[in-house]
Design a protein around this motif. Structure first.
Motif, mmCIF file in Angstrom:
data_model
loop_
_atom_site.group_PDB
_atom_site.id
_atom_site.type_symbol
_atom_site.label_atom_id
_atom_site.label_comp_id
_atom_site.label_asym_id
_atom_site.label_seq_id
_atom_site.Cartn_x
_atom_site.Cartn_y
_atom_site.Cartn_z
ATOM 1 N N ASP A 281 -3.103 2.244 -0.478
ATOM 2 C CA ASP A 281 -3.000 3.707 -0.475
ATOM 3 C C ASP A 281 -1.613 4.027 0.088
ATOM 4 O O ASP A 281 -1.389 3.888 1.293
ATOM 5 C CB ASP A 281 -4.133 4.252 0.411
ATOM 6 C CG ASP A 281 -4.154 5.770 0.487
ATOM 7 O OD1 ASP A 281 -3.111 6.395 0.238
ATOM 8 O OD2 ASP A 281 -5.223 6.315 0.833
ATOM 9 N N PHE A 282 -0.685 4.416 -0.778
ATOM 10 C CA PHE A 282 0.706 4.628 -0.350
ATOM 11 C C PHE A 282 0.925 6.094 0.020
ATOM 12 O O PHE A 282 0.758 6.975 -0.821
ATOM 13 C CB PHE A 282 1.674 4.228 -1.465
ATOM 14 C CG PHE A 282 1.700 2.732 -1.715
ATOM 15 C CD1 PHE A 282 2.392 1.876 -0.860
ATOM 16 C CD2 PHE A 282 1.008 2.185 -2.789
ATOM 17 C CE1 PHE A 282 2.405 0.501 -1.078
ATOM 18 C CE2 PHE A 282 1.017 0.812 -3.025
ATOM 19 C CZ PHE A 282 1.712 -0.031 -2.167
ATOM 20 N N VAL A 283 1.333 6.307 1.256
ATOM 21 C CA VAL A 283 1.520 7.680 1.749
ATOM 22 C C VAL A 283 3.002 7.879 2.083
ATOM 23 O O VAL A 283 3.654 6.989 2.653
ATOM 24 C CB VAL A 283 0.574 7.948 2.952
ATOM 25 C CG1 VAL A 283 0.774 6.961 4.099
ATOM 26 C CG2 VAL A 283 0.721 9.376 3.483
ATOM 27 N N GLY A 284 3.525 9.037 1.718
ATOM 28 C CA GLY A 284 4.952 9.323 1.931
ATOM 29 C C GLY A 284 5.269 9.549 3.402
ATOM 30 O O GLY A 284 4.473 10.133 4.141
ATOM 31 N N VAL A 285 6.461 9.086 3.798
ATOM 32 C CA VAL A 285 6.831 9.175 5.218
ATOM 33 C C VAL A 285 6.905 10.635 5.682
ATOM 34 O O VAL A 285 6.573 10.942 6.832
ATOM 35 C CB VAL A 285 8.145 8.399 5.491
ATOM 36 C CG1 VAL A 285 9.355 9.043 4.856
ATOM 37 C CG2 VAL A 285 8.364 8.205 6.988
ATOM 38 N N GLY B 26 -3.485 8.697 5.083
ATOM 39 C CA GLY B 26 -3.195 8.115 3.768
ATOM 40 C C GLY B 26 -3.226 9.258 2.774
ATOM 41 O O GLY B 26 -2.982 10.413 3.147
ATOM 42 N N THR B 27 -3.548 8.937 1.515
ATOM 43 C CA THR B 27 -3.623 10.028 0.525
ATOM 44 C C THR B 27 -5.036 10.202 -0.026
ATOM 45 O O THR B 27 -5.370 11.226 -0.591
ATOM 46 C CB THR B 27 -2.704 9.753 -0.685
ATOM 47 O OG1 THR B 27 -3.205 8.587 -1.363
ATOM 48 C CG2 THR B 27 -1.273 9.535 -0.251
ATOM 49 N N GLY B 28 -5.839 9.134 0.060
ATOM 50 C CA GLY B 28 -7.174 9.185 -0.536
ATOM 51 C C GLY B 28 -7.211 8.508 -1.895
ATOM 52 O O GLY B 28 -8.268 8.384 -2.501
ATOM 53 N N SER B 29 -6.057 8.092 -2.417
ATOM 54 C CA SER B 29 -6.102 7.285 -3.649
ATOM 55 C C SER B 29 -5.179 6.074 -3.521
ATOM 56 O O SER B 29 -4.257 6.070 -2.708
ATOM 57 C CB SER B 29 -5.758 8.115 -4.888
ATOM 58 O OG SER B 29 -4.579 8.797 -4.673
ATOM 59 N N SER B 30 -5.488 5.067 -4.331
ATOM 60 C CA SER B 30 -4.740 3.823 -4.188
ATOM 61 C C SER B 30 -4.425 3.234 -5.562
ATOM 62 O O SER B 30 -5.040 3.622 -6.559
ATOM 63 C CB SER B 30 -5.557 2.820 -3.373
ATOM 64 O OG SER B 30 -6.773 2.582 -4.023
ATOM 65 N N TYR C 52 -2.204 4.680 10.044
ATOM 66 C CA TYR C 52 -1.439 4.784 8.799
ATOM 67 C C TYR C 52 -1.961 3.795 7.779
ATOM 68 O O TYR C 52 -2.218 2.632 8.092
ATOM 69 C CB TYR C 52 0.035 4.451 9.012
ATOM 70 C CG TYR C 52 0.765 5.247 10.069
ATOM 71 C CD1 TYR C 52 0.358 6.521 10.448
ATOM 72 C CD2 TYR C 52 1.901 4.717 10.678
ATOM 73 C CE1 TYR C 52 1.053 7.234 11.413
ATOM 74 C CE2 TYR C 52 2.603 5.422 11.635
ATOM 75 C CZ TYR C 52 2.167 6.679 12.011
ATOM 76 O OH TYR C 52 2.869 7.354 12.964
ATOM 77 N N PHE C 53 -2.011 4.254 6.534
ATOM 78 C CA PHE C 53 -2.190 3.334 5.421
ATOM 79 C C PHE C 53 -0.772 2.860 5.044
ATOM 80 O O PHE C 53 0.034 2.662 5.941
ATOM 81 C CB PHE C 53 -3.036 4.005 4.332
ATOM 82 C CG PHE C 53 -4.518 3.983 4.734
ATOM 83 C CD1 PHE C 53 -4.957 4.670 5.860
ATOM 84 C CD2 PHE C 53 -5.432 3.194 4.053
ATOM 85 C CE1 PHE C 53 -6.285 4.581 6.298
ATOM 86 C CE2 PHE C 53 -6.764 3.103 4.475
ATOM 87 C CZ PHE C 53 -7.187 3.790 5.599
ATOM 88 N N SER D 266 1.037 5.318 16.878
ATOM 89 C CA SER D 266 1.017 4.867 15.485
ATOM 90 C C SER D 266 0.142 3.633 15.368
ATOM 91 O O SER D 266 0.562 2.526 15.698
ATOM 92 C CB SER D 266 2.437 4.540 15.014
ATOM 93 O OG SER D 266 3.168 5.718 14.839
ATOM 94 N N SER D 267 -1.090 3.840 14.898
ATOM 95 C CA SER D 267 -2.002 2.723 14.670
ATOM 96 C C SER D 267 -1.951 2.357 13.182
ATOM 97 O O SER D 267 -1.025 2.766 12.469
ATOM 98 C CB SER D 267 -3.416 3.108 15.126
ATOM 99 O OG SER D 267 -4.284 2.010 14.980
ATOM 100 N N SER D 268 -2.928 1.625 12.715
ATOM 101 C CA SER D 268 -2.840 1.120 11.346
ATOM 102 C C SER D 268 -4.216 0.963 10.716
ATOM 103 O O SER D 268 -5.203 0.640 11.391
ATOM 104 C CB SER D 268 -2.164 -0.251 11.363
ATOM 105 O OG SER D 268 -2.301 -0.879 10.113
ATOM 106 N N SER D 269 -4.245 1.114 9.396
ATOM 107 C CA SER D 269 -5.479 0.863 8.647
ATOM 108 C C SER D 269 -5.827 -0.625 8.664
ATOM 109 O O SER D 269 -6.941 -0.999 8.296
ATOM 110 C CB SER D 269 -5.304 1.319 7.210
ATOM 111 O OG SER D 269 -4.266 0.581 6.606
#
Ligand code: UD1
Length: 312
Positions: free
Chosen positions: A214-218, A242-246, A172-173, A119-122
């Motif tokens: 960019d909020f992505v669901g768990v 992520g989702t591609g939108s923010s 992850y975003f 699990s890395s990070s944006s």
């Protein structure tokens, strides 16, 4: 790889994201070994999860090899996850995130565990990038947390090259969903805002609130982990999740208000290490992992709001 007959280690398995991975893996019949020191994880996150699960209370910086014998796969999530905490105490962040992953990879090497999903990070990108951001953008973290998460990726690639462990890094975003708590000042913004809205407390907004996330669901993050686990030969590759939108934090506050009623807002100085704009380009994950986010921000927020209402 079919997870059903596998022995799977989840470091950070009592945490917000880790516990959902435990649930998913145990649900398909995997034997799950959890290693968690319960600093940010909570044992109650495992309540109601059935299956062949063993929990060891230990830090990933300790001697944990004995818990991992015979494992086929590691999901490595145990870490300091708080950006602001890493600015205040970079030694703490490095101890957990750098020493931690090195220790886990060393266990994988000694025990011949063939695969690890990291699990890395944006947060590794920082602000000097094109937005939406793809994986080829320069790495220029704005916080010690971004540095430590990227060091983890470098170790993963090195262990793939040196020892053939098939590693993969998921950047992850901003992840949100059930089991994320808003009870400490470092918690994720969505959890804090919903908790404060229910308690009728003001929302604190750091900076001008025009920073975007960019909020992505768990649930979608879990599926990215599972696809990465079952797909062979990822060889240290990294994927944006992520989702591609923010949306901006101000707009997020508007949505929470539309669900909870009028709320006071208090503006406070911007947090050190905070990035300004963050939106994922998820093309690579879509193409290689078949990643396809399903949780909408509005739908996910409504679900969470009801869940928190039920609890308070
Ligand atoms: C989050 C994750 C981090 C992950 C990163 C990926 C958490 C706790 N952190 O960091 O693990 O790697 O995304 O991008 O989930 N804010 C407010 N008011 C508040 C709280 C936050 O205005 O009460 C602002 C912050 O200043 C920031 C934004 O909201 O600009 C998001 O903050 P936060 O939820 O803490 O996440 P990140 O710092 O983006």
């Amino acid at each position: 790889m079919d997870l059903s007959s596998k022995k799977v280690v989840v470091t950070g398995g009592c945490g917000f994201i880790g516990s959902h991975i435990v649930e998913r893996a145990a649900g398909v019949g995997a034997e799950v070994i959890i290693i968690d020191n319960l600093i940010s994880g909570r044992e109650e996150n495992l309540n109601g999860i059935d299956g062949n699960i063993t929990f060891h209370r230990a830090s990933v910086t300790e001697d944990i090899e004995k818990y991992m014998t015979g494992a086929d796969l590691i999901f490595h999530l145990a870490a300091n996850v708080f950006v602001a905490k890493s600015v205040e105490d970079p030694h703490y962040d490095a101890e957990n995130n750098i020493k931690g992953i090195l220790n886990v990879l060393e266990c994988a090497r000694k025990l011949d565990i063939p695969k690890m999903v990291y699990s890395s990070s944006s947060a590794i990108y920082g602000d000097d990038v094109a937005v939406p951001t793809d994986e080829n953008q320069p790495i220029s973290p704005s916080s010690p947390y971004g540095v430590s998460k990227y060091v983890g990726e470098l170790y993963c690639r090195t262990y793939t090259d040196l020892y053939g462990i098939d590693t993969v890094a998921l950047r992850y975003f901003n992840v949100f969903g059930p089991r994320q708590t808003g009870d400490n000042p470092y918690s994720g913004v969505i959890a804090i805002f919903i908790q404060n809205a229910l308690d009728k407390k003001p929302l604190t907004i750091y900076g001008d609130g025009e920073q975007s996330r960019d909020f992505v669901g768990v649930r979608d993050v879990v599926e990215a982990n599972i696809s990465s686990a079952v797909k062979p030969n990822l060889k240290g590759e990294a994927f944006n999740i992520g989702t591609g939108s923010s949306i901006t934090i101000n707009k997020l506050a508007d949505i929470i208000e539309s669900m909870a009623g009028k709320l006071e807002r208090e503006y406070a100085p911007a947090r050190k290490g905070d990035i300004k704009c963050s939106t994922a380009d998820i093309s690579r994950a879509q193409k290689v992992l078949g990643f396809s986010p399903t949780v909408s921000l509005e739908g996910g927020l409504e679900e969470l709001f009801k869940l928190y209402q039920g609890k308070s």
